[in-house]
Scaffold this active site. Structure first.
Site, mmCIF file in Angstrom:
data_model
loop_
_atom_site.group_PDB
_atom_site.id
_atom_site.type_symbol
_atom_site.label_atom_id
_atom_site.label_comp_id
_atom_site.label_asym_id
_atom_site.label_seq_id
_atom_site.Cartn_x
_atom_site.Cartn_y
_atom_site.Cartn_z
ATOM 1 N N GLY A 13 0.837 -1.199 0.000
ATOM 2 C CA GLY A 13 0.000 0.000 0.000
ATOM 3 C C GLY A 13 0.868 1.243 0.000
ATOM 4 O O GLY A 13 1.814 1.347 0.772
ATOM 5 N N ASN A 111 7.098 -5.501 5.568
ATOM 6 C CA ASN A 111 7.880 -6.688 5.933
ATOM 7 C C ASN A 111 7.929 -7.752 4.829
ATOM 8 O O ASN A 111 8.900 -8.482 4.728
ATOM 9 C CB ASN A 111 7.419 -7.281 7.272
ATOM 10 C CG ASN A 111 5.920 -7.256 7.427
ATOM 11 O OD1 ASN A 111 5.212 -7.423 6.438
ATOM 12 N ND2 ASN A 111 5.440 -7.059 8.639
ATOM 13 N N ASP A 141 0.810 1.280 8.315
ATOM 14 C CA ASP A 141 0.407 0.382 9.402
ATOM 15 C C ASP A 141 1.357 0.439 10.600
ATOM 16 O O ASP A 141 1.019 -0.051 11.672
ATOM 17 C CB ASP A 141 0.311 -1.059 8.897
ATOM 18 C CG ASP A 141 -0.809 -1.237 7.890
ATOM 19 O OD1 ASP A 141 -1.776 -0.451 7.940
ATOM 20 O OD2 ASP A 141 -0.721 -2.149 7.048
ATOM 21 N N GLY A 188 -5.936 -0.366 9.718
ATOM 22 C CA GLY A 188 -5.109 -1.064 10.697
ATOM 23 C C GLY A 188 -5.722 -2.416 11.022
ATOM 24 O O GLY A 188 -6.361 -2.582 12.051
ATOM 25 N N ARG A 189 -5.541 -3.371 10.124
ATOM 26 C CA ARG A 189 -6.218 -4.653 10.269
ATOM 27 C C ARG A 189 -5.628 -5.457 11.430
ATOM 28 O O ARG A 189 -6.334 -6.222 12.081
ATOM 29 C CB ARG A 189 -6.067 -5.435 8.962
ATOM 30 C CG ARG A 189 -7.113 -6.479 8.770
ATOM 31 C CD ARG A 189 -7.610 -6.487 7.324
ATOM 32 N NE ARG A 189 -8.624 -7.517 7.109
ATOM 33 C CZ ARG A 189 -9.920 -7.319 7.321
ATOM 34 N NH1 ARG A 189 -10.358 -6.163 7.753
ATOM 35 N NH2 ARG A 189 -10.778 -8.296 7.097
ATOM 36 N N GLN A 297 -6.819 8.570 3.977
ATOM 37 C CA GLN A 297 -5.932 8.678 5.140
ATOM 38 C C GLN A 297 -4.477 8.379 4.804
ATOM 39 O O GLN A 297 -3.581 8.773 5.540
ATOM 40 C CB GLN A 297 -6.410 7.798 6.293
ATOM 41 C CG GLN A 297 -6.268 6.310 6.109
ATOM 42 C CD GLN A 297 -7.226 5.521 6.992
ATOM 43 O OE1 GLN A 297 -7.016 5.339 8.183
ATOM 44 N NE2 GLN A 297 -8.318 5.055 6.394
#
Lengths: 417, 417
Positions: A13, A111, A141, A188-189, A297
């Site tokens: 993202g 990551n 995130d 923010g899963r 956002q």
């Protein structure tokens, strides 16, 4: 071997400042007379030999990248499997890199990207090809380990805190005869970093957001509704911030934004924000409004954090420095040396430590009620949203975002796959 | 009769700049040594004799109001009926005004507020009470007649155009492997002014938004889906802007954000944005994302239009001037004297012409496809979003929005109702 080129690619993202990292990478390499190619759409561009020659972009365009959101070279959601499972792809990558004399590969992502960089560097070493791979951090995130924060997060955090503060003033003005409860859904899963950032909008129990629903705290509907009712009674209105990752005690997501169908088999794309708002309306009989800012956002470069921008540029410049020094398999990370005044520096960290790991939010960042942030959380977050760095605006009132020429590099290989 | 006081009140949905109008009203009145009271929550504060004394606010606080969104004195959604139907309420209003020697009443709102001001001024005249009533324009819906535009609209328009442009850069970067279609829901239940403003984000058929769904154009699902598919094929991705007021050919809203229940009787609060996104996902099989900015679009003072701010202040200052001149039953409206360079002035217009009327978007503002804006529309809209007027920010990275003291005026009457 020629002088060698540097290949840069963006992954995952995108953020308000990933292009600021790209800008810094290209500027630092130019200063060292190193040619920079960029892969279109991340690692896929490398697989497809779909590369662009950044030397065709003007210095002004590369500077302007620093204030342009999105991912100028295209990003991708694509994870290579292990070199055993995806052997042909890794071989292809190495062929493409060799064909274009790529000696430094900088992968700008989270990551997964760190993992890809690491695997690629190992494979190059095994095959005797001289390649330095660097992971460059990026993610709204904020879930990379080792680094103090992730470029992109601070700007999304600032956007969230400011937007919550602004919407709260609206709700407060309307509450007497209209909306009593406003629900704001944040990304923010897996971790509540952005939910926590919303907490910076206010101080004390009466300022918005009065309720934050974190993914780290199991959703207890009765307790939540009691809290909202109590806040509305005391304050007159209530702002609820809810993380898209909110879960029930059994681990199920409260709302799955990606799925669900109605009785006719049609997709229902309501997120957790509208679901929570509906619960408040039905159970408490209060008038509600809700927002799902979604991509806004993470793309709101107009409201970027100056701190975040500086860090995004710093990791880009350091990545080039590390690359040219041959520091293979590292990531430039942000090290906080002081909270107040906020001080930080960039250091190299081994990709082994970062790849595939996920930084959770400390329990000490959520207050005892489970609905707010602690002083420790504020001390961590506040420096990250400090300072403004607005883009230049055009005379017509829109930001002067740049569009690159993206001149393709001539292909040297047959198409893959 | 004493020197007289001026009563100011805010009505309807608040905006990013309605407090800038309040700030200008109070400053202009102070310059003339006129005391300003404010009613809390609009006309309801007058009915309840819930007034605040603005002379207790510092000059710095009143200046800061000009960069603070929301409605500092509280607003209301409340429409008085005719003086015959609501006779007791009109009598009460007049009693409250007399008790506080209010000789000038400024009602800051939309066409309902203009109607209230008008009725009140007539009733005062009939009862021989010397009262000058002024309507002061405000609405993000841009639907007041006579005036060229409405303070509040330009800032919401700028927020919309910038947010669409930013999100489009995000979508463009992700489209290769992720989101292909992004749906952005804008306010505007009755007219497509904000939907049209989104069109300022880009130029030509390939720039976002490639599809705007206006409330003025009946929704044709098959035609819409064909258009989206064609854009995705050509551009690789598509941004769709949809007005909350989108309707089917038979006049039904495509999605009713306020209502609907599922099979269990639970409220479904999905708006038209997620509904359109679900249709694209189901029928075209494309990955979608959607946003509903909701209150953010009308409270984003951090991204206000400088033009809009100047007009919001100008109508406030002129309202006081007209009031003190005894120009009863008028509204200061914005008159455009030139498109390019953009020039405007404030003139008085009779409230009779404005009350309860609604300005529709001209047909000539929507292009022949029905999905885009015309050059005439651009010429109208563009000046309204020009210029930036960011608030000062605090050292902690949040805007320095002011909170007034709101010192109550001692009640002189018995409670009402």
């Amino acid at each position: 071997m020629g002088k060698g080129t540097l290949l840069y690619a963006q992954s995952g993202g995108v953020t308000a400042v990933i292009n600021a990292t790209a800008s810094a990478v290209i500027q630092a390499a130019r200063a060292k007379k190193v040619k920079v190619l960029a892969a279109r759409n991340g690692i896929l561009g490398a697989l497809r030999e779909d590369l662009v020659d950044t030397s065709k972009e003007t210095a002004a365009a590369i500077r302007a990248l620093a204030h342009t959101p999105g991912g100028a070279f295209g990003s991708c959601r694509y994870k290579l499997k292990s070199p055993e499972q995806d052997a042909a792809k890794y071989r292809r990558l190495l062929e493409v890199l060799k064909a274009h004399d790529v000696r430094w590969f900088l992968y700008n992502g989270g990551n997964d990207s760190a993992d890809t960089s690491l695997k690629l560097s190992r494979m190059a070493a095994e095959s005797g090809y001289d390649l330095t791979c660097i992971g460059v951090p990026k993610t709204v995130d904020n879930d990379l380990v080792v680094t103090d924060t992730c470029p992109g997060f601070g700007s999304a955090a600032k956007y969230t805190a400011v937007s919550v503060a602004e919407a709260a003033l609206d709700v407060a003005a309307m509450a007497d005869t209209s909306t009593k409860v406003f629900v704001y859904e944040v990304m923010g899963r897996h971790a509540g970093w952005l939910a926590a950032a919303a907490g910076l909008a206010g101080q004390g129990r009466d300022e918005a957001p009065q309720v934050i629903l974190f993914p780290e705290v199991a959703y207890d509907e009765a307790k939540f509704l009691a809290r909202v009712a109590e806040v509305v009674k005391r304050v007159g209105w209530c702002v609820v911030v809810v993380s898209e990752g909110l879960r029930h005690a059994d681990g199920r997501f409260v709302a799955d934004a990606g799925g669900g169908t109605d009785a006719f088999g049609h997709s229902q794309l309501g997120g957790v924000g509208p679901a929570i708002a509906a619960t408040v309306k039905d159970r408490l009989g209060l008038k509600v409004h809700w927002t799902v800012p979604d991509y806004l956002q993470r793309s709101a470069r107009h409201l970027a954090s100056k701190t975040d921008l500086a860090q995004a540029q710093a990791v880009g410049a350091k990545a080039v420095e590390y690359a040219l020094k041959g520091m293979n398999g590292v990531m430039p990370v942000i090290v906080r040396t002081s909270d107040s005044p906020y001080r930080w520096k960039i250091e190299p960290a081994p990709l082994e430590k970062i790849a595939n790991a996920e930084k959770k939010m400390p329990k000490s960042f959520i207050d005892r009620s489970g609905y707010g942030i602690t002083g420790a959380c504020r001390r961590y977050l506040q420096p990250l949203v400090r300072g403004e760095a607005p883009p230049p605006f055009r005379p017509d009132g829109l930001p002067a975002y740049v569009r690159l020429r993206l001149v393709p590099v001539a292909r040297k290989l047959a198409p893959f796959g």
